[in-house]
Write a protein that holds these residues in place. Structure first.
Motif, PDB file in Angstrom:
ATOM      1  N   TYR A 212      34.138  52.080  46.071  1.00  0.00           N
ATOM      2  CA  TYR A 212      35.270  52.996  46.044  1.00  0.00           C
ATOM      3  C   TYR A 212      36.397  52.361  45.234  1.00  0.00           C
ATOM      4  O   TYR A 212      36.492  51.135  45.145  1.00  0.00           O
ATOM      5  N   ASN A 214      39.805  50.695  44.304  1.00  0.00           N
ATOM      6  CA  ASN A 214      40.712  49.804  45.043  1.00  0.00           C
ATOM      7  C   ASN A 214      40.005  48.966  46.125  1.00  0.00           C
ATOM      8  O   ASN A 214      40.677  48.333  46.932  1.00  0.00           O
ATOM      9  N   GLY A 216      38.323  46.300  45.647  1.00  0.00           N
ATOM     10  CA  GLY A 216      38.432  44.867  45.327  1.00  0.00           C
ATOM     11  C   GLY A 216      37.293  44.377  44.447  1.00  0.00           C
ATOM     12  O   GLY A 216      36.982  43.192  44.444  1.00  0.00           O
ATOM     13  N   LYS A 217      36.686  45.283  43.662  1.00  0.00           N
ATOM     14  CA  LYS A 217      35.560  44.898  42.801  1.00  0.00           C
ATOM     15  C   LYS A 217      35.995  43.878  41.741  1.00  0.00           C
ATOM     16  O   LYS A 217      35.366  42.849  41.560  1.00  0.00           O
ATOM     17  N   SER A 218      37.092  44.202  41.059  1.00  0.00           N
ATOM     18  CA  SER A 218      37.546  43.304  39.994  1.00  0.00           C
ATOM     19  C   SER A 218      38.000  41.978  40.589  1.00  0.00           C
ATOM     20  O   SER A 218      37.753  40.913  40.014  1.00  0.00           O
ATOM     21  N   LEU A 230      41.747  42.625  35.135  1.00  0.00           N
ATOM     22  CA  LEU A 230      42.933  43.186  35.782  1.00  0.00           C
ATOM     23  C   LEU A 230      42.572  43.731  37.170  1.00  0.00           C
ATOM     24  O   LEU A 230      41.709  44.578  37.308  1.00  0.00           O
ATOM     25  N   ALA A 231      43.224  43.183  38.188  1.00  0.00           N
ATOM     26  CA  ALA A 231      43.034  43.703  39.551  1.00  0.00           C
ATOM     27  C   ALA A 231      44.408  44.118  40.047  1.00  0.00           C
ATOM     28  O   ALA A 231      45.346  43.335  40.016  1.00  0.00           O
ATOM     29  N   GLU A 232      44.533  45.356  40.450  1.00  0.00           N
ATOM     30  CA  GLU A 232      45.859  45.858  40.799  1.00  0.00           C
ATOM     31  C   GLU A 232      45.774  46.766  41.997  1.00  0.00           C
ATOM     32  O   GLU A 232      44.741  47.418  42.215  1.00  0.00           O
ATOM     33  N   LEU A 235      44.976  52.887  41.959  1.00  0.00           N
ATOM     34  CA  LEU A 235      43.641  53.473  41.866  1.00  0.00           C
ATOM     35  C   LEU A 235      43.196  53.514  40.409  1.00  0.00           C
ATOM     36  O   LEU A 235      43.993  53.738  39.515  1.00  0.00           O
ATOM     37  N   PHE A 236      41.910  53.285  40.211  1.00  0.00           N
ATOM     38  CA  PHE A 236      41.304  53.322  38.887  1.00  0.00           C
ATOM     39  C   PHE A 236      41.976  52.375  37.892  1.00  0.00           C
ATOM     40  O   PHE A 236      42.301  52.758  36.781  1.00  0.00           O
ATOM     41  N   ALA A 237      42.173  51.121  38.339  1.00  0.00           N
ATOM     42  CA  ALA A 237      42.699  50.098  37.432  1.00  0.00           C
ATOM     43  C   ALA A 237      41.649  49.778  36.371  1.00  0.00           C
ATOM     44  O   ALA A 237      41.968  49.501  35.226  1.00  0.00           O
ATOM     45  N   THR A 238      40.371  49.837  36.763  1.00  0.00           N
ATOM     46  CA  THR A 238      39.280  49.523  35.826  1.00  0.00           C
ATOM     47  C   THR A 238      38.621  50.814  35.350  1.00  0.00           C
ATOM     48  O   THR A 238      38.204  51.626  36.169  1.00  0.00           O
ATOM     49  N   ASN A 328      34.849  43.734  52.073  1.00  0.00           N
ATOM     50  CA  ASN A 328      35.931  42.890  51.525  1.00  0.00           C
ATOM     51  C   ASN A 328      37.241  43.107  52.295  1.00  0.00           C
ATOM     52  O   ASN A 328      37.352  44.039  53.085  1.00  0.00           O
ATOM     53  N   VAL A 332      42.635  40.887  56.016  1.00  0.00           N
ATOM     54  CA  VAL A 332      43.591  41.847  56.610  1.00  0.00           C
ATOM     55  C   VAL A 332      43.228  42.078  58.083  1.00  0.00           C
ATOM     56  O   VAL A 332      44.096  42.085  58.958  1.00  0.00           O
ATOM     57  N   ALA A 364      37.992  38.472  48.887  1.00  0.00           N
ATOM     58  CA  ALA A 364      38.081  38.037  47.487  1.00  0.00           C
ATOM     59  C   ALA A 364      39.415  37.335  47.280  1.00  0.00           C
ATOM     60  O   ALA A 364      39.527  36.392  46.500  1.00  0.00           O
ATOM     61  N   TYR A 365      40.403  37.797  48.018  1.00  0.00           N
ATOM     62  CA  TYR A 365      41.761  37.285  47.894  1.00  0.00           C
ATOM     63  C   TYR A 365      41.845  35.837  48.379  1.00  0.00           C
ATOM     64  O   TYR A 365      42.358  34.955  47.694  1.00  0.00           O
TER      65      TYR A 365
HETATM   66  N1  LIG Z   1      44.276  41.467  51.303  1.00  0.00           N
HETATM   67  C1  LIG Z   1      43.344  41.542  50.340  1.00  0.00           C
HETATM   68  N2  LIG Z   1      43.579  42.262  49.233  1.00  0.00           N
HETATM   69  C2  LIG Z   1      42.612  42.311  48.296  1.00  0.00           C
HETATM   70  C3  LIG Z   1      41.368  41.652  48.440  1.00  0.00           C
HETATM   71  N3  LIG Z   1      40.612  41.916  47.347  1.00  0.00           N
HETATM   72  C4  LIG Z   1      41.364  42.718  46.560  1.00  0.00           C
HETATM   73  N4  LIG Z   1      42.575  42.950  47.113  1.00  0.00           N
HETATM   74  C5  LIG Z   1      43.673  43.756  46.566  1.00  0.00           C
HETATM   75  O1  LIG Z   1      43.234  45.101  46.483  1.00  0.00           O
HETATM   76  C6  LIG Z   1      43.772  45.735  45.321  1.00  0.00           C
HETATM   77  C7  LIG Z   1      42.665  46.336  44.499  1.00  0.00           C
HETATM   78  O2  LIG Z   1      41.881  45.302  43.954  1.00  0.00           O
HETATM   79  P1  LIG Z   1      41.003  45.501  42.646  1.00  0.00           P
HETATM   80  O3  LIG Z   1      40.192  44.250  42.491  1.00  0.00           O
HETATM   81  O4  LIG Z   1      41.825  45.968  41.509  1.00  0.00           O
HETATM   82  O5  LIG Z   1      40.075  46.696  43.139  1.00  0.00           O
HETATM   83  P2  LIG Z   1      38.971  47.507  42.299  1.00  0.00           P
HETATM   84  O6  LIG Z   1      37.873  47.844  43.262  1.00  0.00           O
HETATM   85  O7  LIG Z   1      38.596  46.751  41.076  1.00  0.00           O
HETATM   86  O8  LIG Z   1      39.793  48.830  41.969  1.00  0.00           O
HETATM   87  P3  LIG Z   1      39.679  49.879  40.726  1.00  0.00           P
HETATM   88  O9  LIG Z   1      39.327  49.117  39.487  1.00  0.00           O
HETATM   89  O10 LIG Z   1      41.048  50.458  40.689  1.00  0.00           O
HETATM   90  O11 LIG Z   1      38.641  50.867  41.128  1.00  0.00           O
HETATM   91  C8  LIG Z   1      44.588  44.649  44.598  1.00  0.00           C
HETATM   92  O12 LIG Z   1      45.939  44.780  44.950  1.00  0.00           O
HETATM   93  C9  LIG Z   1      43.997  43.356  45.130  1.00  0.00           C
HETATM   94  O13 LIG Z   1      44.930  42.295  45.107  1.00  0.00           O
HETATM   95  C10 LIG Z   1      41.150  40.901  49.631  1.00  0.00           C
HETATM   96  O14 LIG Z   1      40.112  40.279  49.853  1.00  0.00           O
HETATM   97  N5  LIG Z   1      42.174  40.885  50.554  1.00  0.00           N
END
Ligand SMILES: Nc1nc2c(ncn2[C@@H]2O[C@H](COP(=O)(O)OP(=O)(O)OP(=O)(O)O)[C@@H](O)[C@H]2O)c(=O)[nH]1
Ligand SMILES: [Mg+2]
Length: 393
Positions: A212, A214, A216-218, A230-232, A235-238, A328, A332, A364-365
Motif C-alpha cells: 500500500y 506509504n 515504507g517500501k522505499s 526518496l521516502a516521504e 502518498l505516492f512518493a514513488t 513494518n 510505532v 525500517a526506520y
Molecule cells: N515510524 C516509522 N515510520 C516509518 C517506517 N518506515 C517508513 N516510515 C515512514 O513512513 C513514511 C512513508 O515511507 P516511504 O518509505 O516513503 O513509503 P512507501 O511505501 O515507499 O510510499 P509510496 O512510495 O508513497 O507509496 C515516511 O514518512 C517514512 O519515514 C518505520 O519503520 N517506522
C-alpha cells in the motif's frame, strides 16, 4: 497542451469538503476509514478538508451521487464555509459531475480518481512516469470532455480541424485521441529501452517490494541496501521502479545476489487508467521471484490494505508468487505498548500463525529485525535455487 493539464503545479492550499456514501448497515460501514484516507489524499494534493458529509445509501444516487436532502446540505455548507472545492470518494460519472456542478454553482467538483491522478501528476519525476500519468489523465478525461479542449484546435492547426456541421466536442475528442496516440508512441519507445535493460537481470534473484502507498517500501529498500530513494510521509512518493543490487552471504559463505526493486504503491480504488498506464513499471512485480509485501502495521486499517494489495496484484496478473509479509513500523506499536501497557506478543503470534506466508515484524526506520527478514529471504531463495530457477554464485 501540457500547461493546460499540469494539475501538479504548486498552488495555494484550497479548502475543501469531503463527501462519501456509506453502507446502510452500520457494521459494514467504513465511511470514516475511507474519509480519513481521502483527507490524506487531499492533503497530499495540497487541500485542507474543513468538513465531511456522509450519506448512508445502498447505492449512490445515479444522478447526483448524494440524495436531494444531502445535496441541499452540501450546497449550504459550501456557502457557509466559503469552500470552492468538493471531493467525492468515488469515481463519478461525467453526468454526475455535470449535475452536481449545476447544483453547487461555481464550486469545483473532483472525484477520487481525479484526485489520485492529480497527485501522480505532481509526483512524477522521470520521463516515463510523466508520460504514463499524462496518458492516464487523457484517458480519464476523454469521456468527460466538455468544451475545455476547443482552444486546442486553434493551437495545433491541422490536427482535428473541425469539419462542416461537426460539433466542437468531436474535434476535441479527435485532438485528445491524437494526443493519446502520440503519448503512447513515446511511451512505447521508452519501454522498449527498458525491456533491453531488463533482459540483463536474468541471472540474479529478483525481489520486488510491493504494498500500500506509504507503507515504507522505499524506506525498507534504503534500510536493506545503501540506496537513497526518496521516502516521504506523503502518498505516492514513488512513481517509478528503482532497482538496487543486494547480496546476502549464508553461513557457508555462499553469496546470494539479488536485485531488489521498489515501485509504485497501491491504494483502494486506484483508477484503472493508472493501472493500465503503469503496467510496465509494475512489471517488476510480475518478473520477481519473491515479493516482499510491505505493510504499515501501525495503520488501524492495515488488514484492509493487505486485501487491496492482493486484489491489485491479481488485477495486474501477479498471483501465486512466493511472498514474505513484512509488517513494518513496528516501532510505532512498541511505543504504544510502552505508553499504554498493551501486550504486542499475542497480536504478533496470532499474525504469524494465521498467515499462508512467512511473516516478519520490522521497523525500517529503526532497522529492527532486518536480520530475521534476511533469513526469511534466504530460505525462500534456497527453495528457488533448489527448483533450479536460479543458481547460487
Ligand atoms: N515510524 C516509522 N515510520 C516509518 C517506517 N518506515 C517508513 N516510515 C515512514 O513512513 C513514511 C512513508 O515511507 P516511504 O518509505 O516513503 O513509503 P512507501 O511505501 O515507499 O510510499 P509510496 O512510495 O508513497 O507509496 C515516511 O514518512 C517514512 O519515514 C518505520 O519503520 N517506522
Ligand atoms: Mg516509495
Amino acid at each position: 497542451m501540457r500547461e493546460k493539464i499540469a494539475f501538479g503545479k504548486k498552488r495555494e492550499i484550497e479548502r475543501c469538503i469531503l463527501v462519501c456514501v456509506g453502507n446502510k448497515n452500520s457494521a459494514l460501514d467504513k465511511s470514516s476509514e475511507y474519509l480519513d484516507e481521502l483527507e490524506l489524499l487531499a492533503e497530499t494534493a495540497g487541500a485542507v478538508a474543513v468538513a465531511r458529509i456522509v450519506q448512508k445509501l445502498i447505492h449512490p444516487d445515479p444522478k447526483t451521487y448524494l440524495g436531494k436532502g444531502k445535496m441541499d446540505e452540501l450546497s449550504l455548507m459550501t456557502k457557509q464555509e466559503k469552500v470552492k472545492l468538493v471531493i467525492f470518494d468515488d469515481e463519478l460519472t461525467p453526468s454526475q459531475v455535470r449535475n452536481i456542478e449545476g447544483r453547487l454553482k461555481e464550486v469545483k467538483v473532483l472525484d477520487r480518481s481525479g484526485l489520485i491522478l492529480d497527485i501522480f501528476a505532481a509526483n512524477a519525476q522521470t520521463a516515463q512516469a510523466k508520460l504514463q500519468v499524462e496518458l492516464a489523465q487523457m484517458r480519464y478525461l476523454m469521456p468527460r470532455l466538455t468544451r475545455m479542449w476547443t482552444h486546442l484546435s486553434k493551437q495545433t492547426g491541422g490536427i482535428g480541424t473541425r469539419g462542416p456541421g461537426e460539433k466542437e466536442i468531436e474535434t476535441d475528442r479527435r485532438i485528445v485521441r491524437n494526443t493519446i496516440d502520440d503519448l503512447q508512441k513515446k511511451l512505447d519507445r521508452i519501454e522498449r529501452q527498458g525491456n533491453i535493460q531488463r533482459k540483463r537481470r536474468h541471472e540474479k534473484i529478483n525481489i520486488s517490494l510491493v504494498g500500500y502507498t506509504n507503507a515504507g517500501k522505499s524506506s525498507l529498500l534504503n534500510a536493506l541496501t545503501k540506496a537513497n530513494v526518496l521516502a516521504e510521509n506523503k502518498l505516492f512518493a514513488t512513481l517509478d521502479a528503482t532497482v538496487r543490487q543486494w547480496q546476502i552471504v549464508d553461513e557457508e559463505g555462499k553469496y546470494y545476489h539479488f536485485l531488489l526493486s521498489d515501485t509504485v504503491g497501491f491504494i483502494r480504488k486506484l483508477p484503472h487508467t493508472l493501472i493500465e498506464c503503469f503496467k510496465s513499471t509494475l512489471a517488476v512485480a510480475d518478473e520477481a521471484n519473491i515479493l516482499l509485501h510491505v505493510v504499515d502495521v501501525s495503520n488501524p486499517y492495515f488488514e484492509d490494505h493487505i486485501a487491496v494489495v492482493k486484489d491489485t496484484l491479481a488485477e495486474i496478473g501477479v498471483v501465486d508468487k512466493p511472498t514474505i509479509l513484512v509488517l513494518n513500523k513496528i516501532d510505532v506499536l512498541e511505543e504504544q505498548e510502552r505508553e499504554e501497557g498493551e501486550e504486542l506478543i499475542d497480536f504478533k503470534n496470532n499474525w504469524i500463525a494465521n498467515q499462508e506466508w512467512p511473516v516478519v515484524f520490522v521497523s525500517a526506520y529503526k532497522k529492527t529485525n532486518l536480520e530475521t527478514l534476511r533469513d526469511l529471504i534466504l530460505q525462500e531463495s534456497l527453495k528457488i535455487v533448489k527448483r533450479g530457477i536460479k543458481k547460487v554464485q
